[in-house]
Design a protein around this motif. Structure first.
Motif: not given
Length: 166
Positions: A70-71, A161-164, A150-153
């Protein structure tokens, strides 16, 4: 000061140098106070020069032996965007240079949070940071929270933005 001719059969022309005068070293970046660099492409040299001149600290990543999973993407640090790779296992996010993801934000603690990928699940835990860790606007305090694409951290003043996947 005496002048001596320097002869090199492979050179196109003869050069003269003054005794005590140093010849320019090969593979040196033509900048004042530059350090000789070897075994690097011109792209790598240019990349490193740009990073030295800016406020953003970007740690040049070595290829990990762990699988990329992920990123984290942010526009808070640089308006052009910065992405950080997440690998299976633990990913420590913080301001310390020994963190897997180093963030140059004075409101981010040295070891601010840990993102864990295990058994096909992503989890984040705050590491008792000064300014807290927020997922989708909620302070996670001392609990471990599962992350979804898509979660925002938010860590300190930096928003990711969390991307898998792409």
């Amino acid at each position: 000061m005496p002048v001596f001719p320097e002869h090199n059969e492979n050179a196109d022309d003869d050069k003269t140098i003054n005794v005590g005068e140093k010849k320019p070293a090969k593979n040196v970046i033509s900048k004042p106070n530059a350090v000789p660099v070897s075994n690097k492409t011109s792209f790598e040299e240019e990349y490193e020069e740009e990073m030295e001149s800016g406020n953003v600290i970007v740690k040049k990543e070595q290829r990990s032996n762990r699988r990329l999973v992920g990123w984290l993407v942010t526009y808070s640090i640089d308006t052009l965007g910065i992405d950080y790779r997440l690998y299976e296992g633990r990913n420590v996010v913080g301001r310390d240079a020994d963190s897997q993801i180093t963030v140059n934000d004075k409101t981010v603690s040295g070891k601010h949070a840990t993102i864990l990928f295990r058994a096909d699940k992503y989890k984040i835990k705050d590491e008792l940071s000064s300014h807290g860790t927020f997922v989708n606007g909620e302070d996670i305090e001392e609990e471990t929270v599962e992350l979804h694409d898509g979660d925002i951290i938010k860590l300190g003043d930096t928003i990711f933005k969390f991307k898998t996947s792409f």
